[in-house]
Design an enzyme around this catalytic site. Structure first.
Site: not given
Length: 270
Positions: A73, A43, A48, A104
């Site tokens: 996302k 994930d 990120y 998200h």
């Protein structure tokens, strides 16, 4: 590894390796340890800032991408139909493949996340995704989305741990066949690791506090996304399929819920 089957028949492993705030050598160690230990799902998210590195790690392993599932996302600034399509293409280039794509955060603009969802539906209908879903959607966000959606989200990834269980949203998701995924299942660690209630249950089973919490969430019917940078803990987080909690233990863990977030409130974060 146990599995969940989504309403469209797509199967997801019960645990996925979470990669938020994991970068560089720690990310390489984490992903390799997770996959070597038996994880088959990763994930991540654009925000990120590790999608590109994850893709490179998988390529360096010579990883057969058909053997794993990858979720990413669409970030808040990339919402809207056209921006979502561009976000998908960018993430796909970096990761090598995307199985499941999630919104998200809902944000305050319902029309905007409805446009984002139209793009998701197009990608899904064109066979570019195996599953589509959302993150951080409360019940009222889902109710709004369902007024215009042709496809009901297959997944809703929300903050869930013993101290933060949104029973209303989880019940709504189960009613509509939406699999709930638990992010931050260990509530950033410190409190879970020292909680005497969790510790007593862990001692009774010869397990760690983290293993008890992951088991608790699985027995709630949730998919769990534990994150760790430490190989020992990554492996330990998988060792939760050989025990079960008693009804009394489950009741004690449920009593810890005080709706206390470690992350942002979806109603105010955008």
């Amino acid at each position: 590894m146990e599995n969940y089957t989504l309403k469209n028949g797509f199967t997801l492993p019960a645990l996925a390796y979470g990669t938020w705030q994991v970068f560089g050598d720690e990310l390489s160690t984490g992903v390799n340890t997770a996959l070597d230990s038996g994880y088959t799902s990763i994930d991540t998210a654009f925000v990120y800032e590790n999608e590109e590195q994850i893709g490179k790690i998988l390529a360096q392993r010579g990883q057969n991408l058909d053997e794993i599932t990858i979720t990413t996302k669409v970030w808040n600034e990339d919402q809207g139909y056209d921006k979502t399509m561009a976000s998908y293409e960018r993430s796909l280039k970096w990761l090598g493949k995307i199985d499941m794509l999630l919104i998200h955060w809902p944000g305050p603009d319902a029309a905007r996340f409805a446009d984002t969802w139209r793009a998701f539906e197009k990608l899904y209908e064109d066979g570019k995704l195996k599953a589509i879903g959302v993150c951080n959607f409360k019940k009222h966000h889902l109710e709004t989305l369902l007024k215009t959606a042709k496809i009901v989200p297959m997944v809703n990834q929300i903050e869930t741990n013993p101290y933060m269980v949104d029973e209303e949203t989880i019940a709504f998701c189960k009613e509509h066949g939406i699999l709930v995924e638990a992010w931050s299942p260990l509530a950033h660690g410190a409190k879970v690791f020292t909680d005497p209630v969790i510790g007593e249950i862990a001692a009774a089973h010869g397990k760690t506090n983290a293993q008890v919490v992951i088991r608790f969430l699985l027995e709630m019917g949730l998919r769990v996304l534990p994150k760790s940078k430490t190989p020992q803990y990554i492996r330990e987080n998988l060792a939760i399929f050989d025990f079960s909690l008693t009804d009394d233990e489950t009741a004690k863990l449920r009593a810890l819920n005080v709706m206390e977030r470690v992350g942002p409130d979806p109603d105010t974060f955008f």
